[in-house]
Design a protein around this motif. Structure first.
Motif, PDB file in Angstrom:
ATOM      1  N   LYS A  71       0.810  -1.231   0.000  1.00 48.42           N
ATOM      2  CA  LYS A  71       0.000   0.000   0.000  1.00 48.42           C
ATOM      3  C   LYS A  71       0.834   1.269   0.000  1.00 48.42           C
ATOM      4  CE  LYS A  71      -2.387   1.256   3.773  1.00 48.42           C
ATOM      5  NZ  LYS A  71      -3.541   1.249   4.698  1.00 48.42           N
ATOM      6  N   ASP A  98       0.498   5.493   5.762  1.00 51.40           N
ATOM      7  CA  ASP A  98      -0.619   5.713   4.835  1.00 51.40           C
ATOM      8  C   ASP A  98      -1.349   7.039   5.086  1.00 51.40           C
ATOM      9  OD1 ASP A  98      -1.885   5.085   7.199  1.00 51.40           O
ATOM     10  OD2 ASP A  98      -3.152   3.502   6.378  1.00 51.40           O
ATOM     11  N   ASN A 105      -6.709   3.895   2.794  1.00 53.18           N
ATOM     12  CA  ASN A 105      -6.889   2.451   2.972  1.00 53.18           C
ATOM     13  C   ASN A 105      -7.368   1.751   1.710  1.00 53.18           C
ATOM     14  OD1 ASN A 105      -6.186   2.375   5.797  1.00 53.18           O
ATOM     15  ND2 ASN A 105      -8.104   3.448   6.151  1.00 53.18           N
TER      16      ASN A 105
HETATM   17 CA    CA Z   1      -4.961   3.068   8.050  1.00 51.63          CA
END
Ligand code: CA
Ligand code: UD1
Length: 460
Positions: free
Chosen positions: A23, A102, A227
């Motif tokens: 991610k 993130d 996310n």
């Molecule tokens: Ca998160």
């Protein structure tokens, strides 16, 4: 005062991204998510950064480089477990700033404010919170009647009443190291996910009678976590707006900021006008007074003052001042246009230099070519630079004139001031000042269009 270390948690897979890429390596505005977080801590004056990696560790290391400090979390057992893995790399630092990999919108000034409050109050924990319209997915901040923070409850463990709280945990905290490291060892995975939650450390501090502070972020947008891909696009839009706003304030005209995509790594000079659908990417430097777009991509390139680039793709190239490129031009890596060069429609140039004031107005391919100043390249000219095995250079000296539809079979050189007749296939060097004709002589038949005429003529 003991030093501050930033620890960035980035070992998770990011399941909700549904991606083979970790991610934190997804990109917005020219940096991956992790690089955005690192840039923020560095701008906040923190030089010592530890990244906790695990899922896709090799890829993350390859993207961030060997110079960066890393800690490893083999199994993703939760954010508390992840932070504990950084214990050794953090060394003797007295203050630990924790961020998640993130949250790419966090601003340096917010981090500075958090550190300041942490130091001023001597708290064991200072958590950055935010009040948001939709708290779904975030940990909720639990305060007592006096407004003191008592703990953090994850959404999946929250009661309906707790779920209604709209003050959320941003996942950014300051800790006193002396409290943090022993506290992490006491975490228990007794929650819905069976993970070691870093958020439980807050309640541990309260239990020990230690001071817990909270700073409410002024701008909830900047603590947004990415996310999934919907949030990735939303974060990208925020960065785009920030970058474009800063450029406009500095004197760049952006016709439509919503559809102009400029990486954070790009600089643009004053009075440049940018039309919609333009992408300026990577290490790109644009001069003043340029006109870019619409429909243009410029990546890892340098553009001099006063140049115009329309409907073009420009990669790893240098364009001098006063040039005109496009519409519909493709400048590939290694293209170097000197001053006042004109490259017109349906022209592709690769690994070539084009001298001052030269013109390549239409339908041309130049590969591995050295073109001097004041040269005119006729429509349909092709450098035949590849023999199936290897690339060869073409040299066209100052003031040469290449007639339309010429093939220049490399290696070959056209001397200064030479003229090549239209339709020529040039396989041998042309001396300076010469006229080269390398094409079939025209034949005119007495009666046009009658079958067999051509054959008779040939025999006769
Ligand atoms: Ca998160
Ligand atoms: C976390 C917080 C939540 C907060 C939110 C803010 C916890 C338990 N929850 O939830 O309160 O509102 O962030 O965005 O901390 N990671 C690891 N190793 C692990 C698990 C996670 O390194 O074992 C990393 C991830 O790569 C990620 C970060 O920690 O960068 C946060 O993990 P994530 O799963 O996104 O936590 P959230 O559910 O968002």
């Amino acid at each position: 005062m003991a030093a501050t270390v930033a620890v960035i948690l980035a070992a998770g897979q990011g399941k909700r991204m549904h991606s083979r890429l970790p991610k934190v390596l997804h990109r917005i505005a020219g940096r991956n998510l992790l690089q955005h977080v690192l840039a923020a801590t560095r701008e906040a004056g923190i030089e010592d950064n530890v990244i906790v990696i695990g899922h896709g560790a090799g890829e993350v290391k390859a993207a961030l480089g060997e110079k960066q400090k890393y800690a490893y979390q083999e199994k993703q057992l939760g954010t508390g477990h992840a932070l504990a893995r950084a214990r050794e790399a953090a060394g003797e630092a007295g203050t630990i700033l924790v961020l998640c990999g993130d949250t790419p919108l966090i601003r340096p000034a917010t981090l500075t404010g958090l550190l300041q409050q942490h130091r001023d109050t001597g708290a064991a924990v200072t958590v950055l919170t935010a009040r948001v319209a939709d708290p779904t997915g975030y940990g909720r901040i639990i305060r007592d009647g006096q407004g003191q923070v008592k703990g953090i409850v994850e959404e999946r463990d929250a009661t309906p009443l707790e779920k209604a709280i709209n003050e959320i945990n941003t996942g950014i905290y300051c800790f006193a190291a002396a409290f943090l490291w022993p506290a992490l060892a006491r975490l228990k995975p007794d929650n819905d996910q069976g993970e070691y939650y870093l958020t439980d450390v807050v309640a541990l501090a309260v239990d020990q009678g230690l001071r817990v502070e909270a700073l409410v972020a002024g701008d909830a947008e900047e603590v947004m976590g990415v996310n999934d891909r919907v949030q990735l696009a939303a974060a990208g839009a925020v960065w785009r707006r920030r970058i474009n706003t800063a450029l406009m304030r500095d004197g760049v005209t952006i016709i439509d900021p919503e559809t102009t995509y400029i990486d954070v790594t790009v600089t643009v000079g004053r009075d440049t006008v940018i039309y919609p659908g333009t992408f300026l990417e990577g290490n790109t430097i644009i001069g003043a007074g340029c006109c870019l777009g619409p429909g243009t991509t410029i990546r890892d390139s340098r553009v001099g003052d006063g140049s115009t680039i329309t409907y073009a793709v420009v990669l790893e190239s240098t364009i001098g001042p006063g040039c005109q490129v496009g519409p519909f031009a493709y400048l590939r890596p290694g293209t170097n246009l000197e001053r006042e060069v004109k490259v017109g429609d349906f022209v592709e140039i690769k690994a070539s230099r084009v001298g001052r004031g030269s013109k390549v107005p239409h339908l041309t391919y130049l590969g591995d070519a050295m073109v001097g100043a004041g040269v005119n390249i006729g429509a349909g000219t092709i450098t035949c630079n590849y023999d199936g095995r290897q690339k060869w250079p073409t040299i066209i000296e100052d003031g040469a004139f290449i007639g339309s539809n010429t093939n220049l079979v490399a290696p070959v050189k056209v001397g200064a001031g030479a003229l090549v007749g239209a339709g020529s296939t040039i396989t041998e060097d042309v001396p300076a000042g010469a006229l080269a004709l390398a094409r079939e002589r025209q034949v005119n038949l007495p009666s046009r269009g009658k079958k067999g005429d051509e054959k008779r003529q040939e025999k006769g």
